[in-house]
Design an enzyme around this catalytic site. Structure first.
Site, PDB file in Angstrom:
ATOM      1  N   MET A  30       0.565  -1.123   0.136  1.00 14.46           N
ATOM      2  CA  MET A  30       0.134  -0.199  -0.138  1.00 14.46           C
ATOM      3  C   MET A  30       1.119   1.379   0.288  1.00 14.46           C
ATOM      4  O   MET A  30       0.047   2.604   0.257  1.00 14.46           O
ATOM      5  CB  MET A  30      -0.998   0.079   0.916  1.00 14.46           C
ATOM      6  N   LEU A  33       6.433   3.356   1.349  1.00 16.20           N
ATOM      7  CA  LEU A  33       7.754   2.042   1.201  1.00 16.20           C
ATOM      8  C   LEU A  33       8.800   2.311   2.520  1.00 16.20           C
ATOM      9  O   LEU A  33       9.011   3.760   2.998  1.00 16.20           O
ATOM     10  CB  LEU A  33       8.265   1.669   0.223  1.00 16.20           C
ATOM     11  N   HIS A  37       9.076  -3.799   3.691  1.00 14.19           N
ATOM     12  CA  HIS A  37       8.615  -3.636   2.292  1.00 14.19           C
ATOM     13  C   HIS A  37       9.965  -4.070   1.167  1.00 14.19           C
ATOM     14  O   HIS A  37       9.695  -4.975   0.168  1.00 14.19           O
ATOM     15  CB  HIS A  37       8.081  -1.774   1.487  1.00 14.19           C
ATOM     16  N   GLN A  61     -10.664  -2.872   1.699  1.00 14.06           N
ATOM     17  CA  GLN A  61      -9.837  -3.525   3.089  1.00 14.06           C
ATOM     18  C   GLN A  61      -9.945  -2.711   3.951  1.00 14.06           C
ATOM     19  O   GLN A  61      -9.772  -2.840   5.086  1.00 14.06           O
ATOM     20  CB  GLN A  61      -8.265  -4.047   2.731  1.00 14.06           C
ATOM     21  N   LYS A 149       4.691  -9.791   8.840  1.00 15.04           N
ATOM     22  CA  LYS A 149       3.957  -8.582  10.032  1.00 15.04           C
ATOM     23  C   LYS A 149       2.394  -9.154  10.343  1.00 15.04           C
ATOM     24  O   LYS A 149       1.767  -9.042  10.812  1.00 15.04           O
ATOM     25  CB  LYS A 149       4.800  -7.464   9.807  1.00 15.04           C
ATOM     26  N   VAL A 176      10.738  -7.173   9.376  1.00 17.73           N
ATOM     27  CA  VAL A 176      11.726  -5.806  10.348  1.00 17.73           C
ATOM     28  C   VAL A 176      11.157  -5.159  10.859  1.00 17.73           C
ATOM     29  O   VAL A 176      10.487  -4.506  11.064  1.00 17.73           O
ATOM     30  CB  VAL A 176      11.833  -5.126   8.545  1.00 17.73           C
ATOM     31  N   SER A 185       6.380  -0.172   9.905  1.00  9.77           N
ATOM     32  CA  SER A 185       5.181   0.118   9.663  1.00  9.77           C
ATOM     33  C   SER A 185       5.241   1.576   9.216  1.00  9.77           C
ATOM     34  O   SER A 185       5.287   2.755   9.548  1.00  9.77           O
ATOM     35  CB  SER A 185       4.186  -0.383  10.625  1.00  9.77           C
ATOM     36  N   SER A 186       4.472   1.556   7.578  1.00  9.51           N
ATOM     37  CA  SER A 186       3.839   2.875   6.926  1.00  9.51           C
ATOM     38  C   SER A 186       3.099   3.563   8.408  1.00  9.51           C
ATOM     39  O   SER A 186       3.148   4.603   8.139  1.00  9.51           O
ATOM     40  CB  SER A 186       2.910   2.358   5.730  1.00  9.51           C
TER      41      SER A 186
HETATM   42  P1  AMP Z   1       1.437  -2.927   3.352  1.00  9.64           P
HETATM   43  O1  AMP Z   1       2.365  -1.980   2.449  1.00  9.64           O
HETATM   44  O2  AMP Z   1       1.547  -2.521   4.981  1.00  9.64           O
HETATM   45  O3  AMP Z   1       0.109  -2.894   2.991  1.00  9.64           O
HETATM   46  O4  AMP Z   1       2.802  -3.986   3.807  1.00  9.64           O
HETATM   47  C1  AMP Z   1       2.618  -4.929   1.788  1.00  9.64           C
HETATM   48  C2  AMP Z   1       3.523  -6.138   2.783  1.00  9.64           C
HETATM   49  O5  AMP Z   1       4.264  -5.563   2.723  1.00  9.64           O
HETATM   50  C3  AMP Z   1       2.578  -7.069   2.594  1.00  9.64           C
HETATM   51  O6  AMP Z   1       3.304  -8.275   2.347  1.00  9.64           O
HETATM   52  C4  AMP Z   1       3.635  -6.607   4.981  1.00  9.64           C
HETATM   53  O7  AMP Z   1       3.436  -7.572   5.365  1.00  9.64           O
HETATM   54  C5  AMP Z   1       4.861  -6.542   4.247  1.00  9.64           C
HETATM   55  N1  AMP Z   1       5.812  -5.548   5.616  1.00  9.64           N
HETATM   56  C6  AMP Z   1       5.076  -4.909   6.017  1.00  9.64           C
HETATM   57  N2  AMP Z   1       5.489  -3.943   7.261  1.00  9.64           N
HETATM   58  C7  AMP Z   1       7.111  -5.065   7.431  1.00  9.64           C
HETATM   59  C8  AMP Z   1       7.625  -5.811   8.237  1.00  9.64           C
HETATM   60  N3  AMP Z   1       7.750  -4.326   9.267  1.00  9.64           N
HETATM   61  N4  AMP Z   1       8.223  -6.648   7.843  1.00  9.64           N
HETATM   62  C9  AMP Z   1       8.460  -7.049   6.949  1.00  9.64           C
HETATM   63  N5  AMP Z   1       7.180  -7.049   6.030  1.00  9.64           N
HETATM   64  C10 AMP Z   1       6.604  -6.078   6.488  1.00  9.64           C
END
Ligand code: AMP
Length: 286
Positions: A30, A33, A37, A61, A149, A176, A185-186
């Site tokens: 989403m 980054l 990511h 979602q 995560k 991570v 986290s974003s």
């Molecule tokens: P998002 O942009 O939050 O929807 O995340 C996109 C992808 O990145 C998803 O598969 C998340 O599980 C992964 N992701 C988000 N944060 C982390 C993190 N801290 N460590 C590893 N993967 C992550």
């Protein structure tokens, strides 16, 4: 790196690559980054000839009172990061092109979507599964990368991929973290300074759960009580949404840890809700 907004132009490009015999790794995101990511993109780079990344803040979602409008976005910075990371195609569609006005099809995995995040976000995983199924048909990947995560999401998407017979290998990648342990986290950017300082106790509590289990306590109620106490004492500006011990594949509560357990937490702060988890594997005991 190509940036494409149009779904069918993306589909055409990925089908062309497949026809040329190239393998495709896909990382759905989403945006906004961070290193979490980027770790997925690195894994994709190592495994496949071409790396496709999507950035799409998927409206289906998000529930009615959730943070769709305040979800952080920075397309320019993301584009630069993806270029540096060696992505080949950035797919950045709009909600209107992903969901036609008459769209009426949902993909659901109800058996894995009753507990944890599904309890307070009842339509969340339906939105995730629907968009990821569509993205799979556009990106045509051989491999798709998801972070541990979002453990429940990963379990659900594995089930969906198997059940719908997508010819895709789902690859889970480790969480991570920031140096102090907070899962990247974003959404972390929407924490106040006080909330940010307290948020580290989510991970610390999950680490405590692992330590207590490794020390010989298998009763999950006992472990959960100890870590609930820690979060309630240290995270005064947040409220616990859930704190649970689950079977890591079935995503169902367990009373005792036999071999492996998923401990998962969600905490609500003023503007954001954060999630984290820890897999406890008694076989790893030294
Ligand atoms: P998002 O942009 O939050 O929807 O995340 C996109 C992808 O990145 C998803 O598969 C998340 O599980 C992964 N992701 C988000 N944060 C982390 C993190 N801290 N460590 C590893 N993967 C992550």
């Amino acid at each position: 790196m190509q940036t494409i907004a149009d779904p069918f132009s993306t589909q055409k490009q990925t089908l062309d690559w497949r026809q040329q015999g190239l393998t495709i790794g896909f990382v759905p995101t989403m945006g906004y980054l961070h290193e979490g990511h980027l770790s997925l993109i690195k894994a994709a780079r190592q495994k496949a000839d071409k790396v496709v990344v999507s950035i799409f803040v998927n409206p289906t979602q998000f529930g009615p009172n959730e943070d769709l409008d305040t979800y952080p976005r920075d397309e320019e910075r993301d584009t630069k990061l993806l270029q540096e990371a060696g992505a080949d195609l950035l797919f950045m569609p709009t909600p209107a092109t992903m969901y036609g006005q008459d769209a009426a099809t949902w993909v659901e995995v109800p058996t894995l979507a009753t507990h944890l995040c599904a309890a307070s976000r009842p339509t969340h995983f339906r939105g995730v599964c629907t968009v990821v199924a569509k993205l799979f048909l556009l990106a045509n990947p051989h491999f798709a990368f998801f972070g541990e995560k979002d453990w429940q999401q990963l379990a659900i998407l594995r089930r969906m991929t198997t059940d719908l017979m997508f010819p895709i290998e789902i690859i889970g990648c480790p969480i991570v973290r920031e140096e102090d342990g907070l899962a990247k986290s974003s959404r972390n950017v929407n924490l106040t300074a006080e909330e940010r300082a307290q948020a580290i106790y989510i991970h610390k509590a999950l680490e405590l759960a692992e330590q207590v289990a490794m020390d010989g306590t298998c009763d999950t109620a006992e472990i959960l009580a100890a870590i609930r106490d820690m979060i309630e004492a240290k995270v005064s500006s947040g409220t616990i949404d859930y704190l649970e011990a689950m079977d890591s594949e079935k995503i169902e509560p367990i009373a005792n840890i036999k071999n492996r357990a998923l401990f998962a937490a969600a905490v609500k702060f003023s503007k954001v809700r954060l999630i984290d988890n820890q897999i406890i594997d008694l076989n790893k005991k030294i």
